[in-house]
Write a protein that holds these residues in place. Structure first.
Motif, PDB file in Angstrom:
ATOM      1  N   PRO A  12       0.828  -1.210   0.000  1.00 21.10           N
ATOM      2  CA  PRO A  12       0.000   0.000   0.000  1.00 21.10           C
ATOM      3  C   PRO A  12       0.859   1.256   0.000  1.00 21.10           C
ATOM      4  O   PRO A  12       1.641   1.490   0.924  1.00 21.10           O
ATOM      5  N   VAL A  31      -0.480   9.552  -9.973  1.00 21.77           N
ATOM      6  CA  VAL A  31      -0.373   8.213  -9.397  1.00 21.77           C
ATOM      7  C   VAL A  31       1.091   7.882  -9.152  1.00 21.77           C
ATOM      8  O   VAL A  31       1.910   7.927 -10.082  1.00 21.77           O
ATOM      9  N   GLN A  41      -3.159   4.940  -5.079  1.00 22.74           N
ATOM     10  CA  GLN A  41      -4.541   5.216  -5.467  1.00 22.74           C
ATOM     11  C   GLN A  41      -4.635   6.485  -6.322  1.00 22.74           C
ATOM     12  O   GLN A  41      -5.594   6.644  -7.070  1.00 22.74           O
TER      13      GLN A  41
END
Length: 115
Positions: free
Chosen positions: A3, A94, A107
């Motif tokens: 992440p 991004v 994201q």
């Protein structure tokens, strides 16, 4: 899956500045390349900037001389300083990192340049 935590987007007037950050919960000393692409409605994805573990940088033609990419491996973070922003810079930015040969994507954060 890694992440990526992105921050720093927002709305700014033409000529203004923003600084994007991209942090990953991985050892940045193992990140060969980190960078940003951007995506605007109706347009193809565009390379913004990349920086290698050796600090070699590459910029898309549209942002050269206005944007600067850097990385702080001790903080597992990359930065994109965006100066003299133009309306055509409006897009979703991004972050992407290449860790042990595997690409990971964030994201995205919205950057809007308008008066």
């Amino acid at each position: 899956q890694v992440p990526l935590v992105e921050s720093g987007g927002g709305q700014v007037q033409p000529g203004g500045s923003l600084r994007l950050s991209c942090q990953a919960p991985i050892n940045f000393n193992e990140v060969n390349v980190v960078g940003w692409n951007r995506r605007a409605p109706g347009k193809e994805d565009e390379l913004v900037a990349t920086i290698t573990i050796g600090r070699a940088t590459h910029y898309g033609v549209a942002v050269r001389g206005r944007f600067a990419i850097s990385r702080d491996d001790a903080k597992n973070t990359a930065f994109l300083q965006m100066n003299n922003l133009l309306p055509r810079d409006t897009a979703t930015y991004v972050c992407a990192v290449s860790h042990k040969g595997i690409p990971y994507y964030g994201q995205g954060v919205q950057v809007t340049v308008s008066s």
